[in-house]
Design an enzyme around this catalytic site. Structure first.
Site, PDB file in Angstrom:
ATOM      1  N   GLU A  33      -8.131  -0.294   4.644  1.00 58.26           N
ATOM      2  CA  GLU A  33      -6.780   0.067   5.095  1.00 58.26           C
ATOM      3  C   GLU A  33      -6.377  -0.609   6.402  1.00 58.26           C
ATOM      4  OE1 GLU A  33      -6.193   4.305   5.113  1.00 58.26           O
ATOM      5  OE2 GLU A  33      -6.686   4.515   2.996  1.00 58.26           O
ATOM      6  N   GLU A  40     -10.538   5.013  -2.953  1.00 55.49           N
ATOM      7  CA  GLU A  40     -10.371   6.366  -2.401  1.00 55.49           C
ATOM      8  C   GLU A  40      -9.251   7.088  -3.140  1.00 55.49           C
ATOM      9  OE1 GLU A  40      -9.710   6.673   1.859  1.00 55.49           O
ATOM     10  OE2 GLU A  40     -11.211   5.116   2.239  1.00 55.49           O
TER      11      GLU A  40
HETATM   12  C1  FCB Z   1      -7.928   7.188   4.408  1.00 60.33           C
HETATM   13  C2  FCB Z   1      -9.162   6.693   5.127  1.00 60.33           C
HETATM   14  C3  FCB Z   1     -10.360   7.586   4.985  1.00 60.33           C
HETATM   15  C4  FCB Z   1      -9.994   9.047   5.008  1.00 60.33           C
HETATM   16  C5  FCB Z   1      -8.856   9.341   4.056  1.00 60.33           C
HETATM   17  C6  FCB Z   1      -8.455  10.785   3.984  1.00 60.33           C
HETATM   18  O1  FCB Z   1      -6.807   6.717   5.047  1.00 60.33           O
HETATM   19  O2  FCB Z   1      -9.509   5.413   4.669  1.00 60.33           O
HETATM   20  O3  FCB Z   1     -11.294   7.242   5.977  1.00 60.33           O
HETATM   21  O4  FCB Z   1      -9.710   9.447   6.292  1.00 60.33           O
HETATM   22  O5  FCB Z   1      -7.746   8.564   4.390  1.00 60.33           O
END
Ligand code: FCB
Length: 449
Positions: free
Chosen positions: A166, A355
């Site tokens: 990110e 994620e």
């Molecule tokens: C993302 C991050 C991760 C975590 C999630 C909830 O932005 O990559 O580390 O904090 O959100």
């Protein structure tokens, strides 16, 4: 109930990041990171929590790998802390730091769990921040130096790599919005930081290819819909800017080798200082990747707000949306849409979900169970939405739940729980939540109902 089966060899896993789970911040020669510094300043993090102990994973990694094995995980995505390996960011290698990751990798492999490593998940060495952090033009070279060491030492066993996690958050939330380390408030610095992250990413990918490193390499981007609150022209334009800020600024250089022109014009017109966008940089940035990994949480709605320089929008969701405890709306159809967009608009033909998950205020009940029905429902909706995208021809190869554990959730500290395993931060007791059992069952069946 309809049973939706996933492709054979679909990779089911879970994800974490070094600063969020390891703890042991002063142990075995680890250097200070920007997150250690950021947490030490009162008011930056909720309740002034820090990652000092977190899930104590540094000491408990064997138990943690055993737990993943029990759940049937096929893969584990984690990040390496730059400051464990190069405490000052460059120069001398800290062998004890390397040893930790090497042991972790061995432990995973012997448990039959495939390691996926993120090279940079936000914990920059403070020593590099002291010389300007990612805004310093030398940073891409330092990132290459660090990554090479990791490839050299772990590349014999690790075959799946992500350069950055990110970059939007690391650059803009860290350097402009100040909601993350290093906590700066300067838009031009943030743009420059994002640019240098991308040049660094490019150098690392080039090195990976030129040195015939085995395996595959990609990047993890958070791409999420930005929808107009109403169909009025002003809000349509605001949503386009919001999409440019979060999504297009990051995906387009990678897949097209150019930054979105409308955003460049907008930033220029507002007096933002922009990088040079040199041709050779753009060629580096747009090298073909083996995959692009998507972090997806939710879409947001936007409306115009002229008072917000330089982007002139605010987030405002329709009233009474179903949402998780961060006031993040639950928008699984946005997940399908983003995957279709990656394929149709950007021609991405190889995707991992690096994620996806939800935060809820979970409690351990009197029977010692964590009955997190809302998270089970959230995950089920999103896995079905993912299945839908695959049915429509998007090549998604794996899915990593965020997160294995409740952990140090950046500026939210320990208040925001994303785990499928509950952590009692007083005792470090791990309790598998209902969602953990649910996910384990899904993995065993390779199907969702
Ligand atoms: C993302 C991050 C991760 C975590 C999630 C909830 O932005 O990559 O580390 O904090 O959100």
């Amino acid at each position: 109930m309809e049973k939706r089966t996933f492709p054979k060899d679909f990779v089911w896993g879970t994800a974490t990041a070094s600063y969020q789970i390891e703890g042991a911040v002063r142990e075995d020669g680890r250097g200070e990171s920007i997150w250690d510094r950021y947490c030490s300043i009162p008011g930056n993090v909720r309740r002034n929590d820090t990652g000092e102990v977190a899930c104590d994973h540094y000491h408990r990694y064997k138990e943690d790998v055993a737990l993943m094995k029990q759940l049937g995980m096929k893969a584990y995505r984690f990040s390496v802390a730059w400051t464990r390996i190069l405490p000052k960011g460059r120069g001398e290698i800290n062998e004890k730091g390397i040893r930790f990751y090497s042991d972790l990798v061995d432990e995973l492999l012997s448990a039959g769990i495939e390691p996926y490593i993120t090279l940079y998940h936000w914990d920059l060495p403070q020593a590099l921040q002291d010389i300007g952090g990612w805004a310093n033009p030398e940073m891409p070279g330092y990132f290459l130096e660090f990554s090479r060491i990791v490839f050299d030492r772990l590349g014999d066993r690790v075959k799946h790599w992500m350069t950055l996690n990110e970059p939007y958050c690391a650059a803009f939330l860290g350097n402009y919005e100040g909601r993350m380390a290093p906590g700066l408030h300067d838009f031009s610095t943030a743009v420059l930081a994002a640019y240098h992250m991308y040049v660094g990413h490019g150098l690392v990918v080039k090195d990976f290819r030129e040195n015939h490193r085995e395996g595959e390499i990609g990047i993890a981007l958070n791409l999420m819909g930005r929808l107009p609150l109403t169909q009025d022209e002003k809000n349509l334009a605001a949503a386009k800017r919001a999409d440019g800020y979060l999504n297009r600024w990051f995906i387009e250089p990678i897949v097209k080798g150019e930054y979105p022109k409308d955003m460049i014009e907008l930033y220029r017109s507002k007096g933002v200082v922009l990088p040079e966008f040199r041709k050779e940089d753009l060629a580096l940035i747009s090298q073909k990747l083996d995959f692009i990994a998507l972090n997806y949480y939710n879409d947001f709605w936007v409306k115009e707000d002229k008072s917000r320089w330089p982007l002139e929008f605010v987030i405002e969701n329709p009233p009474h949306m179903p949402e998780t405890d961060r006031s993040w709306p639950i928008t699984e159809e946005g997940f399908t849409n983003m995957l279709l967009r990656m394929k149709n608009e950007y021609g991405v033909d190889n995707i991992f979900i690096s994620e996806n998950g939800a935060s809820y205020h979970d409690v351990v009940n009197m029977e010692g169970k964590v009955v997190d029905n809302a998270r089970c429902d959230f995950l089920r909706r999103h896995v079905i939405a993912l299945h839908k995208a695959i049915q429509e021809g998007v090549n998604v190869r794996g899915y990593f739940v965020w997160s294995l554990y409740d952990n140090f959730e950046w500026a939210e500290g320990y208040d925001s729980r994303f785990g499928i395993v509950h952590i009692d931060f007083g005792t470090q007791k791990r309790t598998i939540k209902e969602s953990g059992y649910w996910y384990s069952n899904l993995i065993a069946q390779n199907a969702v109902e």
